[in-house]
Scaffold this motif. Structure first.
Motif, PDB file in Angstrom:
ATOM      1  N   GLY A 258      -5.862 -41.819  -1.698  1.00  0.00           N
ATOM      2  CA  GLY A 258      -5.946 -43.201  -1.258  1.00  0.00           C
ATOM      3  C   GLY A 258      -7.361 -43.644  -0.947  1.00  0.00           C
ATOM      4  O   GLY A 258      -8.313 -42.871  -1.044  1.00  0.00           O
ATOM      5  N   SER A 259      -7.478 -44.887  -0.523  1.00  0.00           N
ATOM      6  CA  SER A 259      -8.789 -45.453  -0.211  1.00  0.00           C
ATOM      7  C   SER A 259      -9.303 -45.002   1.141  1.00  0.00           C
ATOM      8  O   SER A 259     -10.511 -44.973   1.380  1.00  0.00           O
ATOM      9  CB  SER A 259      -8.704 -46.988  -0.238  1.00  0.00           C
ATOM     10  OG  SER A 259      -8.248 -47.442  -1.493  1.00  0.00           O
ATOM     11  N   ASN A 260      -8.393 -44.646   2.043  1.00  0.00           N
ATOM     12  CA  ASN A 260      -8.785 -44.247   3.389  1.00  0.00           C
ATOM     13  C   ASN A 260      -8.704 -42.730   3.594  1.00  0.00           C
ATOM     14  O   ASN A 260      -9.436 -42.177   4.395  1.00  0.00           O
ATOM     15  CB  ASN A 260      -7.905 -44.945   4.432  1.00  0.00           C
ATOM     16  CG  ASN A 260      -8.507 -44.913   5.818  1.00  0.00           C
ATOM     17  OD1 ASN A 260      -9.703 -45.134   5.987  1.00  0.00           O
ATOM     18  ND2 ASN A 260      -7.691 -44.630   6.819  1.00  0.00           N
ATOM     19  N   ALA A 261      -7.789 -42.082   2.889  1.00  0.00           N
ATOM     20  CA  ALA A 261      -7.591 -40.642   3.063  1.00  0.00           C
ATOM     21  C   ALA A 261      -6.943 -40.056   1.815  1.00  0.00           C
ATOM     22  O   ALA A 261      -6.393 -40.773   0.976  1.00  0.00           O
ATOM     23  CB  ALA A 261      -6.727 -40.364   4.292  1.00  0.00           C
ATOM     24  N   VAL A 262      -7.011 -38.736   1.725  1.00  0.00           N
ATOM     25  CA  VAL A 262      -6.369 -37.990   0.634  1.00  0.00           C
ATOM     26  C   VAL A 262      -5.302 -37.101   1.269  1.00  0.00           C
ATOM     27  O   VAL A 262      -5.582 -36.389   2.241  1.00  0.00           O
ATOM     28  CB  VAL A 262      -7.398 -37.133  -0.136  1.00  0.00           C
ATOM     29  CG1 VAL A 262      -6.733 -36.383  -1.281  1.00  0.00           C
ATOM     30  CG2 VAL A 262      -8.523 -38.020  -0.657  1.00  0.00           C
ATOM     31  N   ARG A 263      -4.085 -37.144   0.746  1.00  0.00           N
ATOM     32  CA  ARG A 263      -2.956 -36.452   1.365  1.00  0.00           C
ATOM     33  C   ARG A 263      -2.265 -35.512   0.383  1.00  0.00           C
ATOM     34  O   ARG A 263      -2.135 -35.829  -0.799  1.00  0.00           O
ATOM     35  CB  ARG A 263      -1.922 -37.456   1.875  1.00  0.00           C
ATOM     36  CG  ARG A 263      -2.445 -38.432   2.904  1.00  0.00           C
ATOM     37  CD  ARG A 263      -1.419 -39.515   3.211  1.00  0.00           C
ATOM     38  NE  ARG A 263      -1.909 -40.486   4.178  1.00  0.00           N
ATOM     39  CZ  ARG A 263      -2.652 -41.541   3.879  1.00  0.00           C
ATOM     40  NH1 ARG A 263      -3.007 -41.750   2.622  1.00  0.00           N
ATOM     41  NH2 ARG A 263      -3.056 -42.369   4.815  1.00  0.00           N
ATOM     42  N   LEU A 264      -1.803 -34.401   0.930  1.00  0.00           N
ATOM     43  CA  LEU A 264      -0.936 -33.485   0.188  1.00  0.00           C
ATOM     44  C   LEU A 264       0.391 -33.394   0.940  1.00  0.00           C
ATOM     45  O   LEU A 264       0.410 -33.141   2.145  1.00  0.00           O
ATOM     46  CB  LEU A 264      -1.568 -32.099   0.099  1.00  0.00           C
ATOM     47  CG  LEU A 264      -0.643 -30.960  -0.391  1.00  0.00           C
ATOM     48  CD1 LEU A 264      -0.225 -31.177  -1.843  1.00  0.00           C
ATOM     49  CD2 LEU A 264      -1.328 -29.601  -0.227  1.00  0.00           C
ATOM     50  N   LEU A 265       1.488 -33.606   0.233  1.00  0.00           N
ATOM     51  CA  LEU A 265       2.821 -33.462   0.804  1.00  0.00           C
ATOM     52  C   LEU A 265       3.551 -32.357   0.064  1.00  0.00           C
ATOM     53  O   LEU A 265       3.699 -32.402  -1.162  1.00  0.00           O
ATOM     54  CB  LEU A 265       3.604 -34.773   0.681  1.00  0.00           C
ATOM     55  CG  LEU A 265       5.098 -34.721   1.059  1.00  0.00           C
ATOM     56  CD1 LEU A 265       5.291 -34.314   2.512  1.00  0.00           C
ATOM     57  CD2 LEU A 265       5.776 -36.058   0.776  1.00  0.00           C
ATOM     58  N   LEU A 266       3.992 -31.346   0.815  1.00  0.00           N
ATOM     59  CA  LEU A 266       4.838 -30.287   0.285  1.00  0.00           C
ATOM     60  C   LEU A 266       6.248 -30.565   0.768  1.00  0.00           C
ATOM     61  O   LEU A 266       6.480 -30.737   1.964  1.00  0.00           O
ATOM     62  CB  LEU A 266       4.366 -28.914   0.772  1.00  0.00           C
ATOM     63  CG  LEU A 266       2.902 -28.547   0.472  1.00  0.00           C
ATOM     64  CD1 LEU A 266       2.563 -27.198   1.079  1.00  0.00           C
ATOM     65  CD2 LEU A 266       2.634 -28.564  -1.024  1.00  0.00           C
TER      66      LEU A 266
ATOM     67  N   VAL B  95     -17.632 -37.506  -3.889  1.00  0.00           N
ATOM     68  CA  VAL B  95     -17.049 -36.794  -5.029  1.00  0.00           C
ATOM     69  C   VAL B  95     -16.975 -35.307  -4.715  1.00  0.00           C
ATOM     70  O   VAL B  95     -15.960 -34.647  -4.979  1.00  0.00           O
ATOM     71  CB  VAL B  95     -17.872 -37.031  -6.320  1.00  0.00           C
ATOM     72  CG1 VAL B  95     -17.390 -36.099  -7.436  1.00  0.00           C
ATOM     73  CG2 VAL B  95     -17.743 -38.483  -6.766  1.00  0.00           C
ATOM     74  N   ARG B  96     -18.040 -34.770  -4.123  1.00  0.00           N
ATOM     75  CA  ARG B  96     -18.060 -33.355  -3.748  1.00  0.00           C
ATOM     76  C   ARG B  96     -16.938 -33.044  -2.757  1.00  0.00           C
ATOM     77  O   ARG B  96     -16.220 -32.053  -2.902  1.00  0.00           O
ATOM     78  CB  ARG B  96     -19.425 -32.996  -3.141  1.00  0.00           C
ATOM     79  CG  ARG B  96     -19.598 -31.515  -2.808  1.00  0.00           C
ATOM     80  CD  ARG B  96     -20.891 -31.276  -2.043  1.00  0.00           C
ATOM     81  NE  ARG B  96     -20.870 -31.890  -0.725  1.00  0.00           N
ATOM     82  CZ  ARG B  96     -20.256 -31.355   0.332  1.00  0.00           C
ATOM     83  NH1 ARG B  96     -19.627 -30.185   0.228  1.00  0.00           N
ATOM     84  NH2 ARG B  96     -20.280 -31.973   1.488  1.00  0.00           N
ATOM     85  N   GLN B  97     -16.784 -33.898  -1.750  1.00  0.00           N
ATOM     86  CA  GLN B  97     -15.722 -33.695  -0.758  1.00  0.00           C
ATOM     87  C   GLN B  97     -14.347 -33.771  -1.413  1.00  0.00           C
ATOM     88  O   GLN B  97     -13.449 -32.972  -1.105  1.00  0.00           O
ATOM     89  CB  GLN B  97     -15.824 -34.758   0.339  1.00  0.00           C
ATOM     90  CG  GLN B  97     -17.056 -34.644   1.206  1.00  0.00           C
ATOM     91  CD  GLN B  97     -17.155 -35.801   2.190  1.00  0.00           C
ATOM     92  OE1 GLN B  97     -16.201 -36.556   2.400  1.00  0.00           O
ATOM     93  NE2 GLN B  97     -18.313 -35.956   2.798  1.00  0.00           N
ATOM     94  N   LEU B  98     -14.179 -34.734  -2.311  1.00  0.00           N
ATOM     95  CA  LEU B  98     -12.884 -34.913  -2.974  1.00  0.00           C
ATOM     96  C   LEU B  98     -12.549 -33.710  -3.843  1.00  0.00           C
ATOM     97  O   LEU B  98     -11.418 -33.199  -3.815  1.00  0.00           O
ATOM     98  CB  LEU B  98     -12.898 -36.188  -3.818  1.00  0.00           C
ATOM     99  CG  LEU B  98     -11.629 -36.476  -4.634  1.00  0.00           C
ATOM    100  CD1 LEU B  98     -10.400 -36.583  -3.738  1.00  0.00           C
ATOM    101  CD2 LEU B  98     -11.812 -37.751  -5.462  1.00  0.00           C
ATOM    102  N   VAL B  99     -13.514 -33.235  -4.614  1.00  0.00           N
ATOM    103  CA  VAL B  99     -13.265 -32.090  -5.497  1.00  0.00           C
ATOM    104  C   VAL B  99     -12.917 -30.848  -4.672  1.00  0.00           C
ATOM    105  O   VAL B  99     -11.977 -30.111  -4.998  1.00  0.00           O
ATOM    106  CB  VAL B  99     -14.482 -31.838  -6.407  1.00  0.00           C
ATOM    107  CG1 VAL B  99     -14.327 -30.513  -7.158  1.00  0.00           C
ATOM    108  CG2 VAL B  99     -14.653 -32.983  -7.400  1.00  0.00           C
ATOM    109  N   LYS B 100     -13.665 -30.602  -3.597  1.00  0.00           N
ATOM    110  CA  LYS B 100     -13.362 -29.455  -2.729  1.00  0.00           C
ATOM    111  C   LYS B 100     -11.956 -29.562  -2.141  1.00  0.00           C
ATOM    112  O   LYS B 100     -11.228 -28.567  -2.042  1.00  0.00           O
ATOM    113  CB  LYS B 100     -14.394 -29.366  -1.596  1.00  0.00           C
ATOM    114  CG  LYS B 100     -15.757 -28.843  -2.022  1.00  0.00           C
ATOM    115  CD  LYS B 100     -16.741 -28.835  -0.867  1.00  0.00           C
ATOM    116  CE  LYS B 100     -16.343 -27.850   0.210  1.00  0.00           C
ATOM    117  NZ  LYS B 100     -17.356 -27.784   1.301  1.00  0.00           N
TER     118      LYS B 100
END
Length: 297
Positions: free
Chosen positions: A9-17, A56-61
């Motif tokens: 998302g624009s504010n955060a990146v989420r993983l849902l299991l 981009v670095r943070q997102l890829v990691k």
């Protein structure tokens, strides 16, 4: 049946299991774990038109880490979707390729229309309507866009995605014409379909619901939402973090997001909003289950 969903998302990146129990008449969806990383891609995308090398670095990691977690969880399928910030960034295709090369994850940058359809896949009317044929207005406010869906128990009656989100409003990137355009559309569809109540999704409305101290399962009234909005505005950004305990990446956007929610309710003459705490990632799980159910049931 285990599935995983990634929402960039624009504010955060989420993983849902998540897992789906298919033993009963209706499938039961259970959230096993949720991880949220406050990368805030919208700060770059909406201001500069591209995402910086650092983000981009943070997102890829983050995506590499999410891939390792998914490998440990062993879902039968997963899907990763990116929304408004990645739609707007001129270097999004390059980022998608880099994520694929580094993590093996195929990230899909979806349109606002597709985003709205995935959110609708949650079929929230089954949770709150209990067979009621009334229509409902679903509002999902993100950092860069707002998806609004009018539906009943049978079908989607109307839906639109607006480039109006909490980060855009915070940065002053929502014009009067855009705001009035959303207002006119909401007034038109609510006049035609007369929704019984609203449904709100997104991290900000979830937090407002908690702050309103409303009993779980009870709808949030327009007046309660407005009260929390005014309460939050009475504090500075620093005070919202130190005194109210809000995360820094929530403390600033929660006010413009709240304004979007109560404005939509006001325009549509809607008195209450259900907050079932379901969003895009949950919708992805539903989409994946529908894709696989005939094969596994």
């Amino acid at each position: 049946m285990k599935f995983a969903a990634i929402d960039v998302g624009s504010n955060a990146v989420r993983l849902l299991l998540s897992k789906v129990d298919t033993e009963g008449i209706e499938p039961i969806y259970e959230k096993i774990s949720q991880i949220r990383m406050p990368i805030r891609l919208g700060d770059d995308a909406f201001v500069h038109g591209h995402i910086s090398d650092e983000k981009v670095r943070q997102l890829v990691k983050t995506m590499i880490a999410f891939k390792h977690l998914m490998d440990a969880y062993e879902p039968i399928d997963f899907m990763a979707c990116a929304t408004s910030a990645m739609r707007e960034a001129e270097n999004s295709e390059k980022i998608v390729r880099k994520i694929k090369e580094e993590s093996g994850i195929d990230l899909k940058v979806i349109s606002g229309r597709r985003e709205a359809k995935i959110i609708y896949s949650n079929r929230i009317e089954k949770i709150i309507a209990n067979g009621d044929p009334s229509s409902y207005l679903h509002v999902d406010v993100g950092g860069g866009s707002t998806e609004i869906i009018v539906f009943n128990r049978e079908k989607v009656l109307a839906y639109r995605s607006f480039n109006i989100g909490a980060i855009r409003m915070l940065e002053g990137f929502v014009s009067k014409d855009e705001w009035n355009g959303m207002k006119k559309w909401v007034q038109s569809v609510t006049k035609e379909y007369k929704p019984a109540s609203a449904i709100g999704s997104g991290g900000n409305i979830n937090k407002v619901f908690v702050m309103a101290n409303v009993k779980e399962g009870t709808p949030l009234s327009y007046e309660e939402l407005k009260r929390v909005y005014k309460f939050l505005k009475g504090y500075t950004l620093e005070q919202r973090i130190t005194k109210l305990g809000l995360r820094p990446d929530r403390a600033d956007v929660i006010i413009p997001a709240s304004k979007i929610y109560f404005s939509v309710m006001k325009w549509g003459h809607i008195d209450q909003m259900h907050v079932p705490r379901l969003g895009l990632a949950d919708g992805i799980i539903h989409v994946l289950y529908q894709k696989h159910k005939e094969k596994y049931i």
